[in-house]
Design a protein around this motif. Structure first.
Motif, short mmCIF file in Angstrom:
data_model
loop_
_atom_site.label_atom_id
_atom_site.label_comp_id
_atom_site.label_asym_id
_atom_site.label_seq_id
_atom_site.Cartn_x
_atom_site.Cartn_y
_atom_site.Cartn_z
N MET A 202 0.85 -1.19 0.00
CA MET A 202 0.00 0.00 0.00
C MET A 202 0.88 1.24 0.00
O MET A 202 1.97 1.22 0.55
N CYS B 217 -3.99 7.03 -9.79
CA CYS B 217 -4.27 5.60 -9.79
C CYS B 217 -3.68 5.01 -11.08
O CYS B 217 -3.78 5.62 -12.15
N ARG C 168 -4.49 7.13 -1.01
CA ARG C 168 -4.11 5.74 -0.73
C ARG C 168 -4.28 4.88 -1.98
O ARG C 168 -5.33 4.90 -2.62
N ARG C 169 -3.20 4.12 -2.29
CA ARG C 169 -3.23 3.20 -3.43
C ARG C 169 -2.68 1.86 -2.98
O ARG C 169 -1.79 1.78 -2.15
N TRP C 170 -3.24 0.78 -3.53
CA TRP C 170 -2.83 -0.58 -3.21
C TRP C 170 -2.20 -1.24 -4.42
O TRP C 170 -2.59 -0.97 -5.56
N CYS D 134 -6.25 2.69 -6.96
CA CYS D 134 -7.15 3.17 -5.92
C CYS D 134 -8.02 2.02 -5.39
O CYS D 134 -8.04 0.93 -5.97
N ILE D 135 -8.74 2.29 -4.33
CA ILE D 135 -9.56 1.24 -3.71
C ILE D 135 -10.65 0.72 -4.65
O ILE D 135 -11.00 -0.46 -4.61
N ASP D 136 -11.16 1.61 -5.53
CA ASP D 136 -12.21 1.18 -6.45
C ASP D 136 -11.67 0.26 -7.57
O ASP D 136 -12.39 -0.58 -8.09
N LYS E 167 -8.91 -1.75 -7.17
CA LYS E 167 -8.22 -2.90 -6.59
C LYS E 167 -9.09 -4.14 -6.70
O LYS E 167 -10.26 -4.14 -6.36
N TRP F 166 -9.99 -7.12 -5.10
CA TRP F 166 -9.88 -7.73 -3.77
C TRP F 166 -10.24 -9.16 -3.88
O TRP F 166 -10.06 -10.02 -3.19
#
Length: 89
Positions: free
Chosen positions: A55, A64, A73-75, A83-85, A87, A89
């Motif tokens: 992260m 992103c 925040r970037r993963w 970005c979280i959208d 990623k 998961w």
């Protein structure tokens, strides 16, 4: 029972002082490797990959890797920071 330190180094104090022969002890370190004819290690060398973060947090924001939106925040996802959208998961 009291013991002399000489018992742990492969010979007795008497034999060391008198110049006598000591026990056969392999003084080779456990981590030593065998060397080949040209003086290099005969075992293959290990390749170590550098560590990667999972992260990233950037106070001013960063783009992103997928949708180009600016986020703090970037993963890591498939080698890029997203970005979280975006990623998976």
């Amino acid at each position: 029972m009291d013991r002399s330190l000489d018992e742990f180094v492969g010979g007795s104090a008497e034999s060391a002082e008198s110049g006598g022969e000591t026990d056969d002890v392999d003084d080779t370190p456990e981590h030593a490797t065998e060397t080949g004819e040209n003086g290099t290690d005969s075992k293959p060398s290990l390749t170590v990959n550098p560590a990667e973060s999972t992260m990233d947090w950037t106070p001013g924001g960063a783009a992103c890797g997928a949708c180009e939106s600016t986020v703090e925040r970037r993963w890591r996802d498939d080698g890029r920071l997203v970005c979280i959208d975006c990623k998976n998961w």
